[in-house]
Design an enzyme around this catalytic site. Structure first.
Site, PDB file in Angstrom:
ATOM      1  N   HIS A 285      34.111  -7.677  48.384  1.00 34.56           N
ATOM      2  CA  HIS A 285      33.578  -8.099  47.073  1.00 34.56           C
ATOM      3  C   HIS A 285      34.108  -7.313  45.875  1.00 34.56           C
ATOM      4  O   HIS A 285      33.992  -7.803  44.749  1.00 34.56           O
ATOM      5  CB  HIS A 285      32.044  -8.055  47.079  1.00 34.56           C
ATOM      6  N   ASP A 286      34.704  -6.133  46.098  1.00 39.17           N
ATOM      7  CA  ASP A 286      35.236  -5.335  44.975  1.00 39.17           C
ATOM      8  C   ASP A 286      36.706  -4.971  45.173  1.00 39.17           C
ATOM      9  O   ASP A 286      37.202  -3.999  44.590  1.00 39.17           O
ATOM     10  CB  ASP A 286      34.421  -4.043  44.804  1.00 39.17           C
TER      11      ASP A 286
ATOM     12  N   ASP B 296      24.805  -4.710  47.336  1.00 42.29           N
ATOM     13  CA  ASP B 296      25.663  -4.058  46.342  1.00 42.29           C
ATOM     14  C   ASP B 296      24.942  -2.873  45.701  1.00 42.29           C
ATOM     15  O   ASP B 296      25.579  -1.906  45.291  1.00 42.29           O
ATOM     16  CB  ASP B 296      26.065  -5.086  45.266  1.00 42.29           C
TER      17      ASP B 296
ATOM     18  N   HIS C 136      34.114   2.463  42.887  1.00 45.01           N
ATOM     19  CA  HIS C 136      34.461   1.151  43.460  1.00 45.01           C
ATOM     20  C   HIS C 136      35.644   1.249  44.409  1.00 45.01           C
ATOM     21  O   HIS C 136      36.656   0.575  44.273  1.00 45.01           O
ATOM     22  CB  HIS C 136      34.740   0.146  42.327  1.00 45.01           C
TER      23      HIS C 136
ATOM     24  N   HIS D 112      32.453   2.413  49.103  1.00 44.88           N
ATOM     25  CA  HIS D 112      31.408   1.567  48.522  1.00 44.88           C
ATOM     26  C   HIS D 112      31.345   0.243  49.287  1.00 44.88           C
ATOM     27  O   HIS D 112      30.273  -0.201  49.707  1.00 44.88           O
ATOM     28  CB  HIS D 112      31.691   1.306  47.043  1.00 44.88           C
TER      29      HIS D 112
HETATM   30  C1  LIG Z   1      26.015  -5.534  40.866  1.00 44.57           C
HETATM   31  O1  LIG Z   1      27.226  -5.264  40.188  1.00 44.57           O
HETATM   32  C2  LIG Z   1      27.420  -3.978  39.732  1.00 44.57           C
HETATM   33  C3  LIG Z   1      28.596  -3.765  39.030  1.00 44.57           C
HETATM   34  C4  LIG Z   1      28.884  -2.495  38.561  1.00 44.57           C
HETATM   35  C5  LIG Z   1      27.987  -1.450  38.812  1.00 44.57           C
HETATM   36 CL1  LIG Z   1      28.382   0.150  38.257  1.00 44.57          CL
HETATM   37  C6  LIG Z   1      26.785  -1.668  39.486  1.00 44.57           C
HETATM   38  C7  LIG Z   1      25.855  -0.580  39.810  1.00 44.57           C
HETATM   39  N1  LIG Z   1      25.649  -0.224  41.080  1.00 44.57           N
HETATM   40  N2  LIG Z   1      24.819   0.831  41.096  1.00 44.57           N
HETATM   41  C8  LIG Z   1      24.524   1.144  39.799  1.00 44.57           C
HETATM   42  C9  LIG Z   1      23.744   2.193  39.276  1.00 44.57           C
HETATM   43  C10 LIG Z   1      23.088   3.194  40.179  1.00 44.57           C
HETATM   44  N3  LIG Z   1      23.591   2.309  37.975  1.00 44.57           N
HETATM   45  C11 LIG Z   1      24.143   1.409  37.110  1.00 44.57           C
HETATM   46  C12 LIG Z   1      23.908   1.545  35.717  1.00 44.57           C
HETATM   47  C13 LIG Z   1      24.401   0.583  34.835  1.00 44.57           C
HETATM   48  C14 LIG Z   1      25.132  -0.491  35.335  1.00 44.57           C
HETATM   49  C15 LIG Z   1      25.625  -1.566  34.416  1.00 44.57           C
HETATM   50  O2  LIG Z   1      26.604  -2.203  34.725  1.00 44.57           O
HETATM   51  N4  LIG Z   1      24.872  -1.802  33.325  1.00 44.57           N
HETATM   52  C16 LIG Z   1      25.234  -2.897  32.416  1.00 44.57           C
HETATM   53  C17 LIG Z   1      24.064  -3.851  32.193  1.00 44.57           C
HETATM   54  C18 LIG Z   1      24.600  -5.140  31.596  1.00 44.57           C
HETATM   55  C19 LIG Z   1      23.327  -4.150  33.496  1.00 44.57           C
HETATM   56  C20 LIG Z   1      25.430  -0.606  36.700  1.00 44.57           C
HETATM   57  C21 LIG Z   1      24.938   0.337  37.592  1.00 44.57           C
HETATM   58  N5  LIG Z   1      25.144   0.240  38.980  1.00 44.57           N
HETATM   59  C22 LIG Z   1      26.505  -2.938  39.974  1.00 44.57           C
HETATM   60 MG   LIG Z   2      31.778  -5.756  41.634  1.00 44.48          MG
HETATM   61 ZN   LIG Z   3      30.122  -3.534  44.371  1.00 47.09          ZN
END
Ligand SMILES: COc1ccc(Cl)c(-c2nnc3c(C)nc4ccc(C(=O)NCC(C)C)cc4n23)c1
Ligand SMILES: [Mg+2]
Ligand SMILES: [Zn+2]
Length: 342
Positions: A122-123, A234, A82, A86
């Protein structure tokens, strides 16, 4: 340094050698992280605002916009995922969405401007830990925002507003009072929509909109479309070639596992996804893609046929994770560790 207008014409010859990428900045398969580092991001952002016509339409002073973008870049921390690269990748994907004729027809200029700024901001000031961690560890952010939820996202918005109040950083100074209020309200709603939990609560409404088709006369459709475009942006790293998507996922798990280590030190037991001893990365990826990412790109490609190629590459990436998962099962090796992600 490269003149802002020339950024859009960057081709493979000019970009520092990097892993596989599409040579053209204006293609959905372009890998934004291949652009390099340092202040080239700000120049690339300037050319995106220019290309979208926002500088002329809203009479941005280039110096003010450059200062705003530099403060936004500075507002991000040096965490594995983050960080500002990103934010730039998310802003780049959003830039490509905003150029699509049917998106230009669906959203007002003010909504399109709000989306691009929200994507870049946004982050801001993300600590590399989750909302759940803020609440469990009673961090200062939780003290501030726990009653309303979406703790991190409220902070990202607060940081955005505070940058606008800094010396010669208010890019919206040329807007009318009504426009200013509208843009700030939009940016707030869009940034709050990046909380996955908030997105999951909205999915049925988004599905409903896709079923009946976008109706520009409904404010609710404008709101849902902005949220969908934000969430797709995102998650857009996962729509690139698998080597890039896999490397990005590696950065996400560096954050997750560091949080897990921290929780153990604090005497709490992390959830499996955060525990480097227990997490099976391909399995978590398959679940995340099936429950969050694929539906988002399925809905958006129904509304915007131009996005079908990104939906297809997400499906390819999902298959790659399935293969990695079966390899790990067969080998029965301890699932933890990220070495196979390198
Ligand atoms: C849209 O906001 C966010 C915030 C934080 C993150 Cl890290 C992401 C994000 N962006 N790319 C990814 C990828 C490739 N894998 C991820 C695997 C799991 C999770 C997760 O938070 N799982 C919890 C469940 C309650 C959904 C998020 C993932 N992720 C998106
Ligand atoms: Mg975020
Ligand atoms: Zn983000």
């Amino acid at each position: 340094s490269i003149a802002p207008e020339d950024i859009l014409r960057l081709t493979v010859r000019d970009i520092p050698a990097s892993t596989s990428y599409h040579p053209d900045f204006t293609q959905f398969s372009f890998v934004p992280r291949s652009i390099g580092a340092g202040d080239i991001y700000v120049e690339a952002c300037l050319s995106m605002f220019k290309e979208l016509g926002f500088i002329d339409r809203y009479r941005f002073r280039r110096r003010t916009l450059a200062r705003f973008l530099l403060m936004v870049q500075k507002g991000y921390r040096d965490v594995p995922y983050h960080n500002f690269s990103h934010a730039f990748a998310v802003g780049h994907f959003c830039f490509l969405l905003l150029r699509i004729p049917s998106v230009k027809a669906a959203l007002t200029d003010l909504e399109r401007l709000s989306l691009l700024v929200a994507c870049l901001c946004h982050d801001i000031d993300h600590r590399g830990t989750t909302n759940a961690f803020q609440l469990q560890s009673k961090t200062p952010l939780a003290q501030l925002y726990s009653s309303e939820g979406s703790v991190l996202e409220r902070h990202h918005f607060a940081q955005t507003v505070s940058i606008l109040t800094m010396e010669d950083c208010n890019i919206f100074e040329g807007l009318t009072r009504k426009e200013y209020q509208t843009v700030l309200d939009n940016i707030r709603e869009i940034i709050l929509a990046t909380d996955i939990a908030a997105h999951l609560r909205k999915v049925s409404r988004i599905k409903g909109m896709v079923n009946v088709g976008f109706d520009g006369t409904q404010q609710e459709h404008h709101y849902l479309l902005m949220c969908l475009l934000m969430t797709a942006s995102d998650l857009s790293d996962q729509s690139k070639d698998f080597n890039n998507s896999k490397a990005i996922a590696g950065n996400i798990y560096k954050e997750f596992f560091s949080q897990g280590d921290l929780e153990k030190q604090m005497g709490n037991r992390p959830i499996e996804m955060m525990d480097r001893e227990r997490a099976c990365v391909p399995k978590i990826q398959l679940e995340f893609m099936d429950t969050v990412a694929l539906p988002v790109f399925d809905y958006i490609s129904h509304l915007l046929p131009e996005l079908t190629s990104t939906y297809n590459s997400l499906q390819q990436n999902r298959q790659c994770w399935a293969i990695l998962d079966s390899i790990l099962q067969e080998e029965g090796t301890s699932p933890a560790g990220l070495d196979f992600l390198q």
